[in-house]
Design an enzyme around this catalytic site. Structure first.
Site, PDB file in Angstrom:
ATOM      1  CG  HIS A   1      13.967   0.432  14.667  1.00  0.00           C
ATOM      2  ND1 HIS A   1      13.008  -0.472  15.052  1.00  0.00           N
ATOM      3  CD2 HIS A   1      14.124   0.238  13.334  1.00  0.00           C
ATOM      4  CE1 HIS A   1      12.595  -1.177  14.002  1.00  0.00           C
ATOM      5  NE2 HIS A   1      13.259  -0.759  12.946  1.00  0.00           N
TER       6      HIS A   1
ATOM      7  NE  ARG B   1       7.251  -4.019  12.589  1.00  0.00           N
ATOM      8  CZ  ARG B   1       8.129  -3.182  12.070  1.00  0.00           C
ATOM      9  NH1 ARG B   1       8.235  -3.009  10.767  1.00  0.00           N
ATOM     10  NH2 ARG B   1       8.951  -2.499  12.858  1.00  0.00           N
ATOM     11  CG  ASP B   2      11.725  -4.129  11.029  1.00  0.00           C
ATOM     12  OD1 ASP B   2      11.726  -4.212   9.800  1.00  0.00           O
ATOM     13  OD2 ASP B   2      12.221  -3.167  11.644  1.00  0.00           O
TER      14      ASP B   2
ATOM     15  CB  CYS C   1      11.766  -1.393   5.330  1.00  0.00           C
ATOM     16  SG  CYS C   1      10.245  -0.549   4.857  1.00  0.00           S
TER      17      CYS C   1
ATOM     18  CG  ASN D   1      15.427  -4.408  13.053  1.00  0.00           C
ATOM     19  OD1 ASN D   1      14.659  -5.030  12.337  1.00  0.00           O
ATOM     20  ND2 ASN D   1      15.217  -3.161  13.426  1.00  0.00           N
TER      21      ASN D   1
ATOM     22  CG  HIS E   1      16.925  -1.804   9.766  1.00  0.00           C
ATOM     23  ND1 HIS E   1      16.308  -2.947   9.330  1.00  0.00           N
ATOM     24  CD2 HIS E   1      15.955  -1.068  10.352  1.00  0.00           C
ATOM     25  CE1 HIS E   1      15.008  -2.897   9.624  1.00  0.00           C
ATOM     26  NE2 HIS E   1      14.766  -1.764  10.246  1.00  0.00           N
TER      27      HIS E   1
HETATM   28  P1  HMG Z   1      -3.346   3.247   0.139  1.00  0.00           P
HETATM   29  O1  HMG Z   1      -3.392   2.362  -1.060  1.00  0.00           O
HETATM   30  O2  HMG Z   1      -3.000   4.692  -0.044  1.00  0.00           O
HETATM   31  O3  HMG Z   1      -4.658   3.120   1.036  1.00  0.00           O
HETATM   32  O4  HMG Z   1      -2.300   2.586   1.145  1.00  0.00           O
HETATM   33  P2  HMG Z   1      -6.156   3.548   0.781  1.00  0.00           P
HETATM   34  O5  HMG Z   1      -6.627   4.156   2.049  1.00  0.00           O
HETATM   35  O6  HMG Z   1      -6.280   4.324  -0.505  1.00  0.00           O
HETATM   36  O7  HMG Z   1      -6.869   2.131   0.588  1.00  0.00           O
HETATM   37  C1  HMG Z   1      -6.576   1.290  -0.508  1.00  0.00           C
HETATM   38  C2  HMG Z   1      -7.024  -0.140  -0.182  1.00  0.00           C
HETATM   39  O8  HMG Z   1      -6.270  -0.633   0.938  1.00  0.00           O
HETATM   40  C3  HMG Z   1      -8.489  -0.244   0.217  1.00  0.00           C
HETATM   41  O9  HMG Z   1      -8.930  -1.545  -0.170  1.00  0.00           O
HETATM   42  C4  HMG Z   1      -8.437  -0.186   1.716  1.00  0.00           C
HETATM   43  O10 HMG Z   1      -9.542  -0.785   2.326  1.00  0.00           O
HETATM   44  C5  HMG Z   1      -7.188  -0.991   1.995  1.00  0.00           C
HETATM   45  P3  HMG Z   1      -9.733  -1.808  -1.543  1.00  0.00           P
HETATM   46  O11 HMG Z   1     -10.935  -0.896  -1.451  1.00  0.00           O
HETATM   47  O12 HMG Z   1      -8.795  -1.421  -2.649  1.00  0.00           O
HETATM   48  O13 HMG Z   1      -9.998  -3.263  -1.484  1.00  0.00           O
HETATM   49  N1  HMG Z   1      -6.551  -0.633   3.291  1.00  0.00           N
HETATM   50  C6  HMG Z   1      -6.267  -1.524   4.258  1.00  0.00           C
HETATM   51  N2  HMG Z   1      -6.441  -2.852   4.355  1.00  0.00           N
HETATM   52  C7  HMG Z   1      -6.050  -3.428   5.498  1.00  0.00           C
HETATM   53  N3  HMG Z   1      -5.496  -2.775   6.538  1.00  0.00           N
HETATM   54  C8  HMG Z   1      -5.301  -1.447   6.480  1.00  0.00           C
HETATM   55  C9  HMG Z   1      -5.712  -0.772   5.292  1.00  0.00           C
HETATM   56  N4  HMG Z   1      -5.655   0.519   4.925  1.00  0.00           N
HETATM   57  C10 HMG Z   1      -6.188   0.594   3.688  1.00  0.00           C
HETATM   58  N5  HMG Z   1      -4.750  -0.815   7.510  1.00  0.00           N
HETATM   59  C11 HMG Z   1      -1.515   2.184   3.381  1.00  0.00           C
HETATM   60  C12 HMG Z   1      -1.993   3.224   2.386  1.00  0.00           C
HETATM   61  C13 HMG Z   1      -0.934   2.922   4.571  1.00  0.00           C
HETATM   62  C14 HMG Z   1      -2.671   1.320   3.797  1.00  0.00           C
HETATM   63  C15 HMG Z   1      -0.445   1.297   2.685  1.00  0.00           C
HETATM   64  O14 HMG Z   1       0.511   2.127   2.108  1.00  0.00           O
HETATM   65  C16 HMG Z   1       0.242   0.344   3.631  1.00  0.00           C
HETATM   66  O15 HMG Z   1      -0.367  -0.594   4.125  1.00  0.00           O
HETATM   67  N6  HMG Z   1       1.541   0.572   3.915  1.00  0.00           N
HETATM   68  C17 HMG Z   1       2.250  -0.231   4.893  1.00  0.00           C
HETATM   69  C18 HMG Z   1       3.659  -0.365   4.511  1.00  0.00           C
HETATM   70  C19 HMG Z   1       4.394  -1.171   5.569  1.00  0.00           C
HETATM   71  O16 HMG Z   1       3.827  -1.968   6.299  1.00  0.00           O
HETATM   72  N7  HMG Z   1       5.729  -0.951   5.639  1.00  0.00           N
HETATM   73  C20 HMG Z   1       6.554  -1.647   6.565  1.00  0.00           C
HETATM   74  C21 HMG Z   1       6.381  -1.180   7.980  1.00  0.00           C
HETATM   75  S1  HMG Z   1       7.255   0.319   8.353  1.00  0.00           S
HETATM   76  C22 HMG Z   1       8.882  -0.193   8.701  1.00  0.00           C
HETATM   77  O17 HMG Z   1       9.227  -1.337   8.494  1.00  0.00           O
HETATM   78  C23 HMG Z   1       9.823   0.799   9.323  1.00  0.00           C
HETATM   79  C24 HMG Z   1      10.067   0.548  10.826  1.00  0.00           C
HETATM   80  O18 HMG Z   1      10.581  -0.754  11.055  1.00  0.00           O
HETATM   81  C25 HMG Z   1      11.064   1.593  11.363  1.00  0.00           C
HETATM   82  C26 HMG Z   1      12.352   1.694  10.509  1.00  0.00           C
HETATM   83  O19 HMG Z   1      13.054   0.686  10.360  1.00  0.00           O
HETATM   84  O20 HMG Z   1      12.587   2.784  10.008  1.00  0.00           O
HETATM   85  C27 HMG Z   1       8.788   0.692  11.637  1.00  0.00           C
HETATM   86 MG    MG Z   2      12.627  -1.294  10.870  1.00  0.00          MG
END
Ligand code: HMG
Ligand code: MG
Length: 301
Positions: A207, A14-15, A240, A249, A209
């Site tokens: 966690h 995933r990450d 990320c 990581n 990186h």
């Molecule tokens: P948004 O644009 O504000 O969402 O995104 P919305 O609710 O306004 O919806 C917009 C569109 O997205 C709509 O579709 C929704 O249906 C769709 P449209 O009508 O335009 O066709 N939608 C989705 N589709 C599929 N699955 C969903 C979903 N939600 C809405 N769950 C949102 C807000 C949170 C969805 C977006 O910002 C997003 O997906 N962000 C994810 C970012 C991400 O994955 N980042 C990496 C992971 S975090 C990380 O790596 C850190 C970690 O490792 C720890 C660390 O290292 O610190 C965990």
């Molecule tokens: Mg991470």
């Protein structure tokens, strides 16, 4: 002084793969997860149900879940940002655990999930409640615990507040993410001390990186404090997509080698993790980032 055993949470599929510029083929993802299960990792984070417009690399997570070979006792969590993601996870094949994620930085929260920290916590409280009603275990992440790519220094009090909120909503564990790998050991200690006043250290995970090469040093410091759950990524894959310049990581191979050398049990087979890392690195067309994997030259330990 150090824990007798450490649980390693493998986050590479995933990450790691979420940050690739290209989309890794489905078969390669499944083979990677199967190889990691085979290597004895007791938790392998499979992917995420986030917006495919935001992170297209994870768009096939439901198909990955369908195809992997599950090992008895191994957990296969997926990341979920909102109720839509939870519903997708509930509709997918055998999801028993999700991970929710918030940040200790306002700017990062907006860039990563398009809302404020407070809005994200309200959203995640709903997600967690519904997930638990469906019998899922929920893990929480806090990002930017040792610094933010947009805001710089982050007060430890804010990290503690967000961790406490995730704990209060029912996350069984809170993983503290140094998203951009800027931390150093004494800062990691001060941060964990502040969080541990609100969430027992037994429910915290590290966690880190490895952008600045500090992840092992930081890990050693927090192990001394009783942290016994470590997130790592095979071959050091990752980063990320919303934290430019951040690398992967702590490599799983490096973590296992250090823990083996300290006599700390992980249940992970170093040779097999190195082999899994060599295969995915070849698929991605690059050398493993892990120093241990390179030193062992694919021969294992
Ligand atoms: P948004 O644009 O504000 O969402 O995104 P919305 O609710 O306004 O919806 C917009 C569109 O997205 C709509 O579709 C929704 O249906 C769709 P449209 O009508 O335009 O066709 N939608 C989705 N589709 C599929 N699955 C969903 C979903 N939600 C809405 N769950 C949102 C807000 C949170 C969805 C977006 O910002 C997003 O997906 N962000 C994810 C970012 C991400 O994955 N980042 C990496 C992971 S975090 C990380 O790596 C850190 C970690 O490792 C720890 C660390 O290292 O610190 C965990
Ligand atoms: Mg991470």
């Amino acid at each position: 002084m150090f824990p007798e055993s450490v649980r390693i949470v493998e986050v590479g599929p995933r990450d790691g793969l979420q940050n690739e510029t290209g989309i890794v083929p489905l078969a390669a993802k499944v083979a990677l997860i199967d190889a990691l299960s085979e290597a004895g990792l007791s938790t392998v984070e499979v992917g995420s149900f986030v917006s495919p417009k935001w992170v297209p690399q994870m768009a096939d997570t439901d198909e990955v879940l369908h195809r992997i070979i599950r090992h008895q006792g191994t957990r296969y969590p997926v990341l979920v940002p909102n109720l839509k993601g939870l519903d997708a996870a509930l509709a997918a094949t055998r999801v028993e655990e999700i991970a929710v994620f918030a940040a200790a930085s306002e700017a990062f929260s907006r860039k990563n999930i398009n809302c404020s920290i407070a809005e994200s916590l309200d959203r995640l409280a709903e997600v967690t409640e519904k997930a638990k009603d469906h019998g899922l275990a929920v893990r929480g992440y806090v990002s930017c615990v040792l610094g933010c790519p947009y805001e710089g220094e982050i007060p430890v009090a804010r990290v503690a507040e967000v961790a406490e909120a995730l704990d209060a909503m029912g996350c069984y564990e809170v993983s503290l993410g140094d998203t951009i790998g800027v931390g150093t050991p004494l800062k990691a200690r001060a941060m964990v001390e502040a969080v541990a006043e609100r969430v027992p250290v037994e429910r915290l995970a590290a966690h880190f990186h490895d952008t600045y090469g500090m992840a092992l040093a930081n890990l050693l410091e927090v192990l001394r404090m009783g942290v016994s759950v470590v997130d790592s990524s095979v071959s050091g894959l990752g980063g990320c997509p919303y934290a430019k310049g951040a690398t992967g990581n702590l490599a799983t191979e490096d973590a296992v080698y250090m823990l083996n050398g300290m006599g700390i049990h992980t249940g992970v087979d170093l040779d097999k993790v190195c082999a899994a890392g060599a295969v995915i690195s070849a698929t991605l067309g690059r050398e493993p980032t892990s120093r241990v994997a390179r030193a062992l030259g694919g021969k294992g330990g």
